[in-house]
Each structure stands twice: as C-alpha cells, then as structure tokens.
Write a protein that holds these residues in place. Structure first.
Motif, PDB file in Angstrom:
ATOM      1  N   ARG A  68       0.757  -1.233  -0.056  1.00  0.00           N
ATOM      2  CA  ARG A  68      -0.146  -0.002   0.017  1.00  0.00           C
ATOM      3  C   ARG A  68       0.955   1.278  -0.087  1.00  0.00           C
ATOM      4  O   ARG A  68       1.904   1.174   0.573  1.00  0.00           O
ATOM      5  N   PHE A  69       0.450   2.260  -0.639  1.00  0.00           N
ATOM      6  CA  PHE A  69       0.986   3.533  -0.644  1.00  0.00           C
ATOM      7  C   PHE A  69      -0.006   4.714  -0.322  1.00  0.00           C
ATOM      8  O   PHE A  69      -1.124   4.515  -0.503  1.00  0.00           O
ATOM      9  N   THR A  70       0.447   5.788   0.260  1.00  0.00           N
ATOM     10  CA  THR A  70      -0.655   6.985   0.569  1.00  0.00           C
ATOM     11  C   THR A  70      -0.190   8.078  -0.515  1.00  0.00           C
ATOM     12  O   THR A  70      -1.038   9.000  -0.474  1.00  0.00           O
ATOM     13  N   THR A  72       3.532   2.564   2.762  1.00  0.00           N
ATOM     14  CA  THR A  72       3.268   2.550   3.923  1.00  0.00           C
ATOM     15  C   THR A  72       3.939   0.992   4.794  1.00  0.00           C
ATOM     16  O   THR A  72       3.997   0.108   4.010  1.00  0.00           O
ATOM     17  N   ALA A  73       4.701   1.284   5.552  1.00  0.00           N
ATOM     18  CA  ALA A  73       5.562   0.393   6.262  1.00  0.00           C
ATOM     19  C   ALA A  73       4.946  -0.776   6.611  1.00  0.00           C
ATOM     20  O   ALA A  73       3.880  -0.716   7.238  1.00  0.00           O
ATOM     21  N   ASP A  74       5.291  -1.863   6.111  1.00  0.00           N
ATOM     22  CA  ASP A  74       4.519  -3.194   6.464  1.00  0.00           C
ATOM     23  C   ASP A  74       3.367  -3.446   6.029  1.00  0.00           C
ATOM     24  O   ASP A  74       2.629  -4.443   6.105  1.00  0.00           O
ATOM     25  N   ILE A 101       2.157  -4.777   3.246  1.00  0.00           N
ATOM     26  CA  ILE A 101       2.438  -5.765   2.363  1.00  0.00           C
ATOM     27  C   ILE A 101       1.229  -6.574   2.046  1.00  0.00           C
ATOM     28  O   ILE A 101       1.124  -7.221   3.267  1.00  0.00           O
ATOM     29  N   LEU A 102       0.782  -6.741   0.954  1.00  0.00           N
ATOM     30  CA  LEU A 102      -0.550  -7.282   1.046  1.00  0.00           C
ATOM     31  C   LEU A 102      -0.325  -8.601   0.209  1.00  0.00           C
ATOM     32  O   LEU A 102      -1.049  -9.745   0.351  1.00  0.00           O
ATOM     33  N   LEU A 103       0.746  -8.857  -0.482  1.00  0.00           N
ATOM     34  CA  LEU A 103       1.131 -10.244  -1.242  1.00  0.00           C
ATOM     35  C   LEU A 103       2.515 -10.115  -1.263  1.00  0.00           C
ATOM     36  O   LEU A 103       3.151  -9.314  -1.814  1.00  0.00           O
ATOM     37  N   MET A 104       3.131 -11.178  -1.103  1.00  0.00           N
ATOM     38  CA  MET A 104       4.655 -11.189  -1.674  1.00  0.00           C
ATOM     39  C   MET A 104       4.920 -12.496  -2.317  1.00  0.00           C
ATOM     40  O   MET A 104       4.596 -13.714  -1.914  1.00  0.00           O
ATOM     41  N   TRP A 105       5.782 -12.420  -3.220  1.00  0.00           N
ATOM     42  CA  TRP A 105       6.295 -13.757  -3.835  1.00  0.00           C
ATOM     43  C   TRP A 105       7.727 -13.522  -4.400  1.00  0.00           C
ATOM     44  O   TRP A 105       8.248 -12.411  -4.659  1.00  0.00           O
ATOM     45  N   ILE A 136      -7.719  -8.037  -3.284  1.00  0.00           N
ATOM     46  CA  ILE A 136      -7.041  -6.844  -2.703  1.00  0.00           C
ATOM     47  C   ILE A 136      -7.735  -5.560  -2.741  1.00  0.00           C
ATOM     48  O   ILE A 136      -7.827  -5.180  -4.087  1.00  0.00           O
ATOM     49  N   ILE A 137      -8.158  -5.240  -1.785  1.00  0.00           N
ATOM     50  CA  ILE A 137      -9.256  -3.871  -1.641  1.00  0.00           C
ATOM     51  C   ILE A 137      -8.217  -2.567  -1.524  1.00  0.00           C
ATOM     52  O   ILE A 137      -7.527  -2.528  -0.506  1.00  0.00           O
ATOM     53  N   LEU A 138      -8.505  -1.542  -2.262  1.00  0.00           N
ATOM     54  CA  LEU A 138      -7.852  -0.229  -2.144  1.00  0.00           C
ATOM     55  C   LEU A 138      -8.863   0.509  -1.246  1.00  0.00           C
ATOM     56  O   LEU A 138     -10.208   0.387  -1.568  1.00  0.00           O
TER      57      LEU A 138
END
Lengths: 79, 148
Positions: free
Chosen positions: B54-56, B91-93, B95-99, B117-119
């Motif tokens: 996520r970012f702001t 946004t630190a931490d 993270i919604l998905l990682m691979w 994944i919802i924004l």
C-alpha cells in the motif's frame, strides 16, 4: 524437481482466498488475513505462527497488530 | 455490479522500484482480482522478490489508462502509472502479497471470490507492484485486472 518440492511444502487450502499459478499449474494457495487484508501462503512446518479470530471466524496473518479484532472493512472506513 | 478494468506496465526490476501502481479515488474502492508478472528480456537465471504494498502518495510515473474489460463500460475512476521516476510513499509493513520468482517464469496470482485486494476510497492512496530484491535486473512486464 524444485517445483515438486515447492508444491509438496505448500498447504493447499479447502477455501483459499487466492492462488499462484505458474505454467498453468496452481503451485500455492493463499489465505487472507481478515484484519489487514494481507495474503500469505500457509506452509506446514514453517514455524510461522498465524492467528484465528473467533469473532470473524477467519484466520489472521499472525502480526501482533492483527490480534485485536478490527475487521478489515472497518479499517477501510477509518482511513 | 462492478466494472472491470485492466492495466499493464513494464520497467527494469532494479531493487526498490515500482513496476506498476494502481491509484484509488475518493468515490471507489478498487478490488484487484488478477496479477500477472513475467519478463520479456533474454531468458536468464535471475531471481527477484516482489510485493504488493500500500502507498499513500502515488509518486511520479508514466500514466497508464485502465482499459475496460467490457468495451461498453465508461472510463475508469482509478488511475495507474508505470516506470516511476519518483517512487510512491509506501506504508511500512503494509505488504498485501509477496512472492519470489525466477526471471524465466511468468507468475499469475488470482483472487478467489471475496479474496480480492481492496484499495481504500481515498484519493492518491493505492497499491504498487514493487521489487524488493533482485540478483540481476531485467525488464519485466506486469498486468493487473481490477474491479471498481
């Protein structure tokens, strides 16, 4: 061979929230934390501690910030 | 019923760069249903770690116009960008998905119904497909399907 090992380590979920597909084959299922929306792959024996919310009746990612029950939908409204 | 759109982008996957970003708006909550990532570079055994985070603030990027999957749908309210020159404010931490994947592979992640994944319905907030680490940079191509 590495692909086969990877498939064996990943746990295939009964009700997954998502799936990784490589070369047309599902190689892993993902579960979604009901409090932060994060997707993660559940691996048997990984040592990672996940949680389960008895109010939401869903899994959480195990992050300490996701221990209190603040549903993801509620967090989105608060943003 | 939600309207579905597609965005695509490409960039060199150097560490800590964003390949493709999806930016929300105040009146919608986009839901990502599908992510495809591969490389069109000369095949090589290089590994990289990717995250959806996520970012702001969306940073500065080349604009990508979302394409409706149904040609009868209007233009999207969300916006997107590729090949960022200024990275989004992540946004630190969050993270919604990682691979991690090899450059030779094309990886697709697809959400099950209800697992999207919802924004947030917040202007300039969104998510980015970001490179965390890479053993050797190459051009990568990404495509994201979402509903709004």
């Amino acid at each position: 061979m590495s692909m086969r090992v990877s498939i064996m380590q990943n746990k295939f979920e009964h009700k997954p929230s998502g799936a990784f597909i490589v070369d047309g084959m599902e190689v892993a299922h993902t579960m979604q934390c009901c409090h932060c929306g994060k997707h993660f792959i559940s691996k048997k024996g990984s040592g990672r501690i996940r949680g389960f919310c008895l109010r939401c009746m869903k899994v959480t990612c195990g992050n300490e910030r996701c221990n209190p029950c603040i549903p993801f939908e509620k967090k989105m409204e608060m943003r | 019923m939600s309207r579905r759109y597609s965005i695509d982008g490409q960039d060199t996957n150097t560490a800590n760069t964003t390949i493709l970003g999806l930016v929300s708006a105040a009146t919608i909550r986009p839901k990502i249903t599908d992510i495809i990532l591969g490389s069109d570079a000369t095949p090589g055994d290089q590994a990289a770690e990717y995250v959806i985070q996520r970012f702001t603030a969306p940073g500065t990027a080349t604009a990508v116009v979302p394409t409706p999957l149904d040609p009868g749908d209007p233009a999207a309210l969300a916006s997107a960008g590729e090949a960022h020159t200024v990275e989004p404010t992540y946004t630190a931490d969050a993270i919604l998905l990682m691979w991690a994947q090899n450059q030779r592979n094309t990886v697709r992640w697809v959400a099950a119904p209800g697992g999207e994944i919802i924004l947030p319905a917040t202007a300039n907030a969104g998510v980015g497909l970001r490179v965390i680490t890479v053993t050797g940079a190459a051009n990568v191509n990404a495509c994201i399907h979402y509903a709004e």
